[in-house]
Structure formats: structure tokens, C-alpha cells
Scaffold this motif. Structure first.
Motif, PDB file in Angstrom:
ATOM      1  N   ASN A  64       0.767  -1.120  -0.144  1.00 50.54           N
ATOM      2  CA  ASN A  64       0.181   0.112   0.097  1.00 50.54           C
ATOM      3  C   ASN A  64       0.828   1.322   0.059  1.00 50.54           C
ATOM      4  OD1 ASN A  64      -1.781   2.010   0.263  1.00 50.54           O
ATOM      5  ND2 ASN A  64      -3.296   0.816   1.578  1.00 50.54           N
ATOM      6  N   ASP A  90       4.772   2.446  11.838  1.00 53.33           N
ATOM      7  CA  ASP A  90       3.607   2.123  10.931  1.00 53.33           C
ATOM      8  C   ASP A  90       4.207   1.937   9.578  1.00 53.33           C
ATOM      9  OD1 ASP A  90       1.745   2.804  12.787  1.00 53.33           O
ATOM     10  OD2 ASP A  90       1.175   4.478  12.178  1.00 53.33           O
ATOM     11  N   CYS A 150       3.551  -1.635   7.282  1.00 56.14           N
ATOM     12  CA  CYS A 150       3.156  -1.805   5.983  1.00 56.14           C
ATOM     13  C   CYS A 150       4.223  -2.390   5.161  1.00 56.14           C
ATOM     14  CB  CYS A 150       2.942  -0.117   5.690  1.00 56.14           C
ATOM     15  SG  CYS A 150       1.584   0.536   6.146  1.00 56.14           S
ATOM     16  N   GLN A 205      -0.576   4.681   1.783  1.00 59.58           N
ATOM     17  CA  GLN A 205      -0.462   4.556   3.284  1.00 59.58           C
ATOM     18  C   GLN A 205       1.010   4.818   3.635  1.00 59.58           C
ATOM     19  OE1 GLN A 205      -1.615   1.096   5.489  1.00 59.58           O
ATOM     20  NE2 GLN A 205      -3.677   1.398   5.205  1.00 59.58           N
ATOM     21  N   ILE A 206       1.998   3.980   3.220  1.00 63.32           N
ATOM     22  CA  ILE A 206       3.491   4.435   3.233  1.00 63.32           C
ATOM     23  C   ILE A 206       3.686   5.849   3.072  1.00 63.32           C
ATOM     24  CG2 ILE A 206       5.760   3.826   2.711  1.00 63.32           C
ATOM     25  CD1 ILE A 206       4.690   0.877   2.491  1.00 63.32           C
TER      26      ILE A 206
END
Length: 141
Positions: free
Chosen positions: A5, A53, A57, A8-9
Motif C-alpha cells: 500500500n 507504521d 506496512c 499509506q506508506i
């Protein structure tokens, strides 16, 4: 094929610039006030969350082994070559601050400038560049 993703990153990595500016400002203007102490805590906490986070991911997207802890996230992505060896200890040290910041906050010395406030901007910038290079290497090859 991997499903990474990227949005998101990227969203998380895009916060790094503002965060490094804030950490540098706090360090340059440190006066030991409660407001600066709380700002320092939040900035360090955000730095930890960004790193973990993004690491999560990457672990999920590239189907790496499951992490058992926040420190393990650093171990896994470091072992997979997401960042160079010289970032391992700074990132591990940063992630180890999570417990004092989140669980032992009542003991945190808010009137003291934490050494990670000085070193984290450079660490985050190097982490961002490393993640971006890793993703380009692995996904765009």
C-alpha cells in the motif's frame, strides 16, 4: 506479486518533513517549559509511530515474517535491507522510547531536552530516503 500500500506508506513518510522541522525548532528554542516538554513528547511519539507504521506496512506488503513487538519491526525490516546497518541502533533506540512516552508518561522528565530530539530529524530523513529507495528497487525493477 506483492500488494504494497504505497499510499499509506507515502502518507506517513510525508509527515516526516513537518516533524523534523518541529523537532529542530524545539531543540533550537528549548527553554524547559511545560509546553515545549509536551511538544517534545508528542513529536518523539509521532516519530516512533511513523517508523513502526511504515515498517508494519512494509512487512505486510512484502510478506515478511510477523513482528512480535515494536522493536521486532525494526529487526525485520533492517534484516530485509530496508535501511542500512548504521540506522539500526538509532531506530531501535527511538522505538524503545515508546514505552516511557506512552505508558510511563507520568515519569517522563518534561523539563529536559531529550537527546533523541537532537538526533531524530537526521534519523527520520535517512529512514525516509531508505524506504523510498527500497520500494523503488523492489517494486519498480
Amino acid at each position: 506479486m506483492y500488494y504494497v500500500n504505497r499510499d499509506q506508506i507515502s502518507a506517513r513518510l510525508n509527515v516526516i518533513s513537518d516533524l523534523t522541522d518541529a523537532l529542530r525548532y524545539i531543540a533550537e528554542h528549548w527553554d524547559g517549559s511545560l509546553l515545549q516538554g509536551l511538544a517534545q513528547e508528542r513529536a518523539l511519539h509521532m516519530a516512533i509511530e511513523i517508523v513502526t507504521d511504515v515498517g508494519s506496512c512494509i512487512i505486510d506488503g512484502f510478506i515478511m515474517r510477523d513482528a512480535s513487538s515494536y522493536e521486532d519491526i525494526i529487526e525485520i525490516i533492517g534484516g530485509e535491507g530496508v535501511f542500512p546497518a548504521e540506522l539500526h541502533e538509532p531506530l531501535l533506540g527511538l522505538v524503545r522510547l515508546r514505552r516511557p512516552l506512552v505508558q510511563d508518561y507520568y515519569e517522563w522528565p518534561r523539563n529536559e531536552l531529550h537527546p533523541f530530539t537532537l538526533s531524530t530529524p537526521e534519523t527520520l530523513e535517512a529512514f525516509q530516503a531508505s524506504v523510498e529507495a527500497y520500494m523503488a528497487r523492489e517494486l519498480d525493477a
